[in-house]
Design an enzyme around this catalytic site. Sequence first.
Site, mmCIF file in Angstrom:
data_model
loop_
_atom_site.group_PDB
_atom_site.id
_atom_site.type_symbol
_atom_site.label_atom_id
_atom_site.label_comp_id
_atom_site.label_asym_id
_atom_site.label_seq_id
_atom_site.Cartn_x
_atom_site.Cartn_y
_atom_site.Cartn_z
ATOM 1 N N ASP A 1 31.428 -7.588 -124.473
ATOM 2 C CA ASP A 1 31.143 -6.674 -123.542
ATOM 3 C C ASP A 1 32.720 -6.181 -122.822
ATOM 4 O O ASP A 1 33.016 -5.362 -122.410
ATOM 5 C CB ASP A 1 30.409 -6.964 -122.294
ATOM 6 N N CYS B 1 18.299 0.818 -128.639
ATOM 7 C CA CYS B 1 19.166 0.763 -127.692
ATOM 8 C C CYS B 1 20.691 0.418 -127.984
ATOM 9 O O CYS B 1 20.784 0.527 -129.406
ATOM 10 C CB CYS B 1 19.083 0.000 -126.483
ATOM 11 N N LYS C 1 27.328 -7.778 -112.518
ATOM 12 C CA LYS C 1 25.847 -7.775 -112.454
ATOM 13 C C LYS C 1 24.633 -8.146 -113.290
ATOM 14 O O LYS C 1 23.823 -9.384 -112.629
ATOM 15 C CB LYS C 1 26.223 -6.418 -113.935
ATOM 16 N N ASN C 2 25.157 -8.662 -114.638
ATOM 17 C CA ASN C 2 25.002 -9.646 -115.299
ATOM 18 C C ASN C 2 23.618 -10.756 -114.811
ATOM 19 O O ASN C 2 23.367 -11.485 -115.268
ATOM 20 C CB ASN C 2 25.427 -9.851 -117.033
#
Length: 419
Positions: free
Chosen positions: A306, A115, A22-23
Amino acid sequence: MDKILVHGGRRLRGNVKISGSKNSALPILAATLLTKEPCTISRVPDLSDIHYMLTILSELGCEVERASGTVQIRAEKITTQAPYDIVRKMRASVCILGPLLGREHEATVSLPGGCVIGDRPIDLHLRGFESLGAAVKVSGGNVKVLAPKLTGATISLRSTFGSTVLGTGNVMMAAVLADGTTVIDGAAEEPEVVDLANFLIAMGAKIEGAGTRTITIEGVKELHGAEHEVIPDRIEAGTFLVAGAISGDEVTLHRVNPEHLQAVISPLREAGFHIESNGSKVSIAPGTKRRPLKLDTIPYPGFPTDMQAQMCALLANTDGISVVSEHVFPNRFMHVAELKRMGANIDLQGATAVITGVTQLSGAPVMASDLRASAALVLAGLQADGITEVNRVYHIDRGYESIDEKLNELGAEIERVKA
Ligand code: EPU
């Protein structure tokens, strides 16, 4: 809102295919804005964050076609103002700033807010653009970058918390079309930065040093279309390694890059698990005894932030005292309160979690707060007694392709309840 029910105590065994990163995919898709010619990106994971990025590109005027994991993008005629209602859904949309600035010499994007994993400023991205000659204006919740001309410069991207991954990508994407040579000092060394650089090089950019602290970019007049396959997702892979550790007989991951996983493999070995790698496969099997760990999150090649929440889930059920310190996002501990609802014994001291392992977690209704926290709760549910109900699973769908189906194929019992 969908929820996931995890029936605890099932053993996992077998094979799982890891998706594209994804990243890596997010900035690579943004980089297609740098050329009018068509680009083809393969191994793009089917995730809501990717969907948001493709929607932003379409709204900017790109022709986007998607067939299974392959996306074709042609950014022939584009505008430079990204629509707020999509941009606000995903922080990574900030990485369209660099390519728009590089190609069109201007871009406007709404400023990403805070966030749940903490304050996430973009000051380093903006400082980089300014060094290249851009004027930065923040007003009405938007950030506008404007440069009649971009000129190569020496830019430092160091911060108190290390470098910046998306910031390095953003500055690199702006600098590939600048006049002269840009040197990024204190660049992020993550494999996702290297993957982006490789795509840019395939488009005709001149970049050296990606994967080290110093990246040198010699500006070129224009870029052309290119094809690229996204690298394997090292965080999805790490999450499945922890799933195997938590409740596996032997679990084998396919289509991974073991080199990118070393920072996760080493502590798992230290915790007592047997891990073998062979080509693009990595297998994990239980050892005789699980051991507690001392872990510190550090930018690549260190242990990744992560993977911190997922490791906390493993250590919550590992005899002894483990100490996990967060050095990248000091407030990234939203999962701790939820793990405690499942019976974990965790004492949060600032940016450090002191985890005293318990013999059994128990299933409970829990709330996912962000992507990796939600993965941690699913992992905790695999080893808990009874049923764990994970609410707000849209977080998990942002970054894990079919995690419930993949775990079920390994022998887990996970149900998705549609709202
Ligand atoms: N920072 C600044 N100023 C900036 C940018 C960052 O002070 O201008 C600070 C941040 O506040 C943080 C640290 O630098 O303390 C590192 O942040 P970074 O910029 O590297 O994070 P990012 O690029 O926004 C990417 C990943 C994150 C991952 C981090 C760190 C993407 C789309 N996101 O974010 O992934 O945690 O790097 O490795 O690539 C996830 O996938 O769950 C996720 C959050």
